[in-house]
Design a protein around this motif. Structure first.
Motif, PDB file in Angstrom:
ATOM      1  N   HIS A 148      -7.649 -52.413 -56.682  1.00 44.73           N
ATOM      2  CA  HIS A 148      -7.983 -51.283 -55.827  1.00 44.73           C
ATOM      3  C   HIS A 148      -9.403 -50.783 -56.007  1.00 44.73           C
ATOM      4  N   ILE A 149     -10.121 -51.223 -57.040  1.00 43.07           N
ATOM      5  CA  ILE A 149     -11.493 -50.740 -57.238  1.00 43.07           C
ATOM      6  C   ILE A 149     -12.492 -51.578 -56.447  1.00 43.07           C
ATOM      7  N   PHE A 150     -12.055 -52.705 -55.899  1.00 38.07           N
ATOM      8  CA  PHE A 150     -12.929 -53.535 -55.081  1.00 38.07           C
ATOM      9  C   PHE A 150     -12.513 -53.392 -53.624  1.00 38.07           C
ATOM     10  N   PRO A 151     -13.387 -52.860 -52.761  1.00 37.11           N
ATOM     11  CA  PRO A 151     -12.991 -52.637 -51.374  1.00 37.11           C
ATOM     12  C   PRO A 151     -12.504 -53.904 -50.689  1.00 37.11           C
ATOM     13  N   ALA A 152     -13.086 -55.061 -51.017  1.00 37.79           N
ATOM     14  CA  ALA A 152     -12.687 -56.292 -50.338  1.00 37.79           C
ATOM     15  C   ALA A 152     -11.298 -56.757 -50.748  1.00 37.79           C
ATOM     16  N   LEU A 153     -10.761 -56.257 -51.876  1.00 36.72           N
ATOM     17  CA  LEU A 153      -9.470 -56.714 -52.388  1.00 36.72           C
ATOM     18  C   LEU A 153      -8.356 -55.701 -52.185  1.00 36.72           C
ATOM     19  N   ARG A 154      -8.659 -54.537 -51.624  1.00 39.55           N
ATOM     20  CA  ARG A 154      -7.607 -53.538 -51.439  1.00 39.55           C
ATOM     21  C   ARG A 154      -6.531 -54.025 -50.481  1.00 39.55           C
ATOM     22  N   GLY A 155      -6.942 -54.775 -49.469  1.00 36.79           N
ATOM     23  CA  GLY A 155      -5.945 -55.315 -48.550  1.00 36.79           C
ATOM     24  C   GLY A 155      -5.001 -56.281 -49.240  1.00 36.79           C
ATOM     25  N   PHE A 156      -5.518 -57.065 -50.213  1.00 33.95           N
ATOM     26  CA  PHE A 156      -4.657 -57.978 -50.950  1.00 33.95           C
ATOM     27  C   PHE A 156      -3.621 -57.209 -51.769  1.00 33.95           C
ATOM     28  N   LEU A 157      -4.007 -56.064 -52.331  1.00 37.88           N
ATOM     29  CA  LEU A 157      -3.055 -55.268 -53.098  1.00 37.88           C
ATOM     30  C   LEU A 157      -1.933 -54.761 -52.205  1.00 37.88           C
ATOM     31  N   ASP A 158      -2.263 -54.354 -50.989  1.00 40.14           N
ATOM     32  CA  ASP A 158      -1.230 -53.918 -50.048  1.00 40.14           C
ATOM     33  C   ASP A 158      -0.269 -55.055 -49.731  1.00 40.14           C
ATOM     34  N   GLU A 159      -0.801 -56.263 -49.596  1.00 44.67           N
ATOM     35  CA  GLU A 159       0.076 -57.404 -49.311  1.00 44.67           C
ATOM     36  C   GLU A 159       0.948 -57.740 -50.516  1.00 44.67           C
ATOM     37  N   LEU A 163       5.008 -57.786 -50.332  1.00 39.20           N
ATOM     38  CA  LEU A 163       5.823 -58.913 -50.778  1.00 39.20           C
ATOM     39  C   LEU A 163       6.819 -58.475 -51.849  1.00 39.20           C
ATOM     40  N   GLY A 164       6.383 -57.617 -52.765  1.00 37.10           N
ATOM     41  CA  GLY A 164       7.298 -57.122 -53.794  1.00 37.10           C
ATOM     42  C   GLY A 164       8.446 -56.327 -53.207  1.00 37.10           C
ATOM     43  N   ARG A 165       8.160 -55.473 -52.214  1.00 38.69           N
ATOM     44  CA  ARG A 165       9.227 -54.710 -51.578  1.00 38.69           C
ATOM     45  C   ARG A 165      10.178 -55.618 -50.813  1.00 38.69           C
ATOM     46  N   ALA A 166       9.639 -56.667 -50.185  1.00 35.25           N
ATOM     47  CA  ALA A 166      10.501 -57.600 -49.465  1.00 35.25           C
ATOM     48  C   ALA A 166      11.420 -58.349 -50.420  1.00 35.25           C
ATOM     49  N   LEU A 167      10.902 -58.767 -51.575  1.00 39.21           N
ATOM     50  CA  LEU A 167      11.738 -59.456 -52.559  1.00 39.21           C
ATOM     51  C   LEU A 167      12.802 -58.521 -53.122  1.00 39.21           C
ATOM     52  N   GLN A 168      12.423 -57.259 -53.364  1.00 39.52           N
ATOM     53  CA  GLN A 168      13.397 -56.303 -53.883  1.00 39.52           C
ATOM     54  C   GLN A 168      14.504 -56.043 -52.880  1.00 39.52           C
ATOM     55  N   ALA A 169      14.157 -55.962 -51.595  1.00 35.59           N
ATOM     56  CA  ALA A 169      15.174 -55.736 -50.573  1.00 35.59           C
ATOM     57  C   ALA A 169      16.051 -56.958 -50.346  1.00 35.59           C
ATOM     58  N   SER A 170      15.582 -58.142 -50.743  1.00 38.42           N
ATOM     59  CA  SER A 170      16.332 -59.377 -50.514  1.00 38.42           C
ATOM     60  C   SER A 170      17.106 -59.838 -51.736  1.00 38.42           C
ATOM     61  N   VAL A 171      17.107 -59.061 -52.817  1.00 38.65           N
ATOM     62  CA  VAL A 171      17.733 -59.511 -54.059  1.00 38.65           C
ATOM     63  C   VAL A 171      19.213 -59.811 -53.856  1.00 38.65           C
ATOM     64  N   ARG A 172      19.932 -58.925 -53.167  1.00 44.14           N
ATOM     65  CA  ARG A 172      21.363 -59.111 -52.990  1.00 44.14           C
ATOM     66  C   ARG A 172      21.663 -60.380 -52.182  1.00 44.14           C
ATOM     67  N   LYS A 173      20.919 -60.585 -51.102  1.00 48.25           N
ATOM     68  CA  LYS A 173      21.165 -61.753 -50.262  1.00 48.25           C
ATOM     69  C   LYS A 173      20.811 -63.043 -50.997  1.00 48.25           C
ATOM     70  N   ILE A 174      19.698 -63.017 -51.727  1.00 48.21           N
ATOM     71  CA  ILE A 174      19.308 -64.219 -52.468  1.00 48.21           C
ATOM     72  C   ILE A 174      20.312 -64.521 -53.571  1.00 48.21           C
ATOM     73  N   PHE A 175      20.853 -63.482 -54.205  1.00 45.29           N
ATOM     74  CA  PHE A 175      21.860 -63.709 -55.245  1.00 45.29           C
ATOM     75  C   PHE A 175      23.107 -64.370 -54.663  1.00 45.29           C
ATOM     76  N   VAL A 176      23.565 -63.901 -53.498  1.00 44.96           N
ATOM     77  CA  VAL A 176      24.720 -64.522 -52.849  1.00 44.96           C
ATOM     78  C   VAL A 176      24.414 -65.974 -52.488  1.00 44.96           C
ATOM     79  N   PHE A 177      23.207 -66.206 -51.986  1.00 45.04           N
ATOM     80  CA  PHE A 177      22.821 -67.569 -51.617  1.00 45.04           C
ATOM     81  C   PHE A 177      22.800 -68.485 -52.838  1.00 45.04           C
ATOM     82  N   LEU A 178      22.226 -68.013 -53.943  1.00 45.10           N
ATOM     83  CA  LEU A 178      22.160 -68.840 -55.154  1.00 45.10           C
ATOM     84  C   LEU A 178      23.550 -69.095 -55.740  1.00 45.10           C
TER      85      LEU A 178
END
Length: 323
Positions: A148-159, A163-178
């Protein structure tokens, strides 16, 4: 999934914010806190930039030390010396972070505090276990915090956060799949053990399960291959199932990312002045990460009313207005 809820709550509740850590009263400790923790000041930004450079260089030293052609002779001694220089610098930095707050244990038990501690432990373990020095690669996790201290990399932190929120929301479905995949490879591994037998390399049920896992994931090491016609038929079925196995988790996480991206437009564009979190709902009054009260956005300046248009001379007024 509720199993992972305590871990996510632990990291969220122990975020090293000013409210949780406590800004010290002593002037020198407060100045030290602004340097090592706050990144909205010139000194804090400079400290984080030099820290990021040191992390990158130390990772380069770890990589170079693992190459025999580079680490041979005097170069190996020089690399070990540099590694100890970086380790001592990170140790001093960790101790300064503990000294600069009124509640040091909250920082030590936070996610970032644990990562900072794990970044310096491998070098000391290498005194007794030489190969432990390569575990210093965990320092790469510290780079995420400095994005977050580098303006060019702040967008990468948001991504990263998306991705972390998407993985957290998919934990239950991925567990059933596995779990379904686990049952599949267990059944197919047992069948291959019965069909092929020890004479074809399938000496036990765990060996058959190992073959089923490497086949369904399309890895196929080739150390175990079926020799019978029935075994080859089941192997072909496993290979075809492998394509579908790879597609399912990708679709689950992709759907969560699309849903998260679709809700971004409905979020309030207010940044927390303490921790920098910018994902808040439209009716949020407090930061979702550290609890700091959010300052409202500045209202746009009111546009002055337009002056009535003047009618040109000689133009007749409407008949209703003529006396």
């Amino acid at each position: 999934m509720r199993l992972f809820a305590p871990f996510s709550n632990f990291f969220r509740d122990n975020y090293p914010s000013a409210e949780r850590l406590g800004v010290p009263v002593a002037r020198w400790r407060a100045s030290l806190y602004r340097t090592v923790f706050e990144t909205n000041t010139q000194v804090g930004k400079a400290f984080e930039r030099y820290l990021t450079l040191a992390i990158v260089l130390s990772l380069g030293v770890v990589i170079a030390h693992s190459v025999p052609a580079i680490s041979a002779g005097w170069r190996g001694s020089a690399l070990r010396g540099l590694e100890w220089v970086f380790t001592l610098a990170f140790t001093v930095e960790y101790l300064l972070r503990l000294v600069s707050v009124r509640k040091p244990w909250r920082y030590a038990l936070s996610f970032y505090g644990i990562v900072d501690l794990l970044a310096i432990i491998p070098a000391y373990l290498a005194i007794f276990f030489p190969d432990a020095q390569y575990l210093a690669a965990v320092r790469a996790l510290r780079l995420v915090r400095t994005f977050h201290i580098f303006p060019a990399l702040r967008g990468f932190l948001d991504e990263y956060l998306m991705l972390g929120r998407a993985l957290q929301a998919s934990v239950r479905k991925i567990f059933v799949f596995l779990s379904v995949v686990a049952v599949l490879v267990f059944v197919m591994g047992t069948l291959m053990f019965v069909i092929e037998g020890p004479e074809n390399g399938f000496t036990s049920v765990p060996t058959g399960i190992y073959w089923a896992i490497s086949t369904v994931t399309t890895v196929g090491y080739g150390d175990l291959t079926p020799a019978t016609s029935v075994g080859r038929f089941f192997a072909s079925v496993m290979m075809l199932l492998g394509w579908g196995v790879l597609a399912v988790p990708t679709g689950i996480v992709g759907a969560e990312i699309s849903r998260s991206a679709g809700t971004r437009a409905r979020l309030k564009g207010v940044d927390c002045r303490m921790c920098g979190e910018d994902r808040h709902e439209g009716d949020a009054r407090f930061c979702r990460r550290c609890g700091t009260r959010l300052l409202p956005l500045a209202a746009p300046a009111a546009r002055p009313p337009a002056a009535p248009a003047q009618q040109p001379a000689g133009m007749h007024q409407p008949a209703a207005e003529v006396e």
